[in-house]
Design an enzyme around this catalytic site. Sequence first.
Site, mmCIF file in Angstrom:
data_model
loop_
_atom_site.group_PDB
_atom_site.id
_atom_site.type_symbol
_atom_site.label_atom_id
_atom_site.label_comp_id
_atom_site.label_asym_id
_atom_site.label_seq_id
_atom_site.Cartn_x
_atom_site.Cartn_y
_atom_site.Cartn_z
ATOM 1 N N ASP A 111 9.724 -9.421 -5.700
ATOM 2 C CA ASP A 111 10.679 -9.706 -4.941
ATOM 3 C C ASP A 111 11.632 -8.854 -4.401
ATOM 4 O OD1 ASP A 111 9.763 -12.643 -4.264
ATOM 5 O OD2 ASP A 111 11.091 -13.287 -6.154
ATOM 6 N N TYR A 170 6.206 -8.133 -17.852
ATOM 7 C CA TYR A 170 7.433 -7.749 -17.265
ATOM 8 C C TYR A 170 8.359 -8.057 -18.135
ATOM 9 C CZ TYR A 170 5.815 -9.444 -12.531
ATOM 10 O OH TYR A 170 5.297 -9.752 -11.444
#
Length: 339
Positions: A111, A170
Amino acid sequence: MRSYYCGYAASSAALPSLLNLKNVSPPFFNISLNLGGGNGGEEEDRSYQSAKLTVPDYKWRLVIAYDGTRFSGWQYQVSPPTIQCIVEEALTRVTKLERKDLHLVGASRTDAGVHAWGQVAHFVTPFNYDRLESIHAALNGLLPSDIRVRQISPAVPEFHARFSVKGKIYHYKIYNDSTMDPFQRHFAYHSIYKLNAALMREAAKHFVGKHDFSAFANTSRNDRTPNPVKNIFHFDVNEMGPLLQLEVEGSGFLYRQVRNMVALLLQIGREAIPPDIVPRILSSRDRKELATYALSAPPHGLSLVAVKYNEEHLRLPTNCPATSFGRHHSITKCKVPCL
């Protein structure tokens, strides 16, 4: 009717017309031409009725790092700029190919504001390279300073940056202090509330395993019918002074899943809700249930650290150049005359 067979070994510069053909790839190819009609067999009057061209692409794997602060995510769009758009522009200048011929694909569509250390992508060319250090240096010379290609390697035809993924890792960083470290402001979320890391660690264990994560997914226009069942391999909460680093590894993630899980852990760390709320929200499979307690965590604390693949997808093809990790420069020492 006569059949002609032509074998070539040429560079892309020598064959500009062939580079405009779809799926044209290596510098070694065979063209089979069926020639018919004509005027007494004279060369200038021959009629080319059909042509067959069979050539596979050369595929290349990139490992890319970027500071996502000023970009609108990975996925291609012209304005505002995205990582894919910038990388493709550099590749078109280096390879002299059109964007549509590169077929650049990223492993993760991060994003806006999300960073990466280990984003993986692949592209194709209709020609081979003897060495990759030069193209590596050229790419980084064209890219802005907040995007860097860390590695270039040849890839087998079966490799696909997105569909061959075995797992992703992540990190989400939280700076937990009354005063924000200015050097962390673009890469860590600032929490002025004292967080209980032990409770966050206890809650994170509930995410581990195979679950339906529908309650932790935002609706995405890119994935209208995603599989909501994902396997989380581990979810750790590590304390490094005032910095909390949340590390999660899974088989895959839904749109904004990581940021939504982090948002709930933040509320648990503030002791606003208990850790056992996680199984209840998971079982609800309802995004509105999560929204009762938490919204998505800000994007700038999130980084894609690594993308994992099976060994067969990472093996190097035959007759290929060595992997490039970048080129080091050395300084020639001047000889000082003896006095």
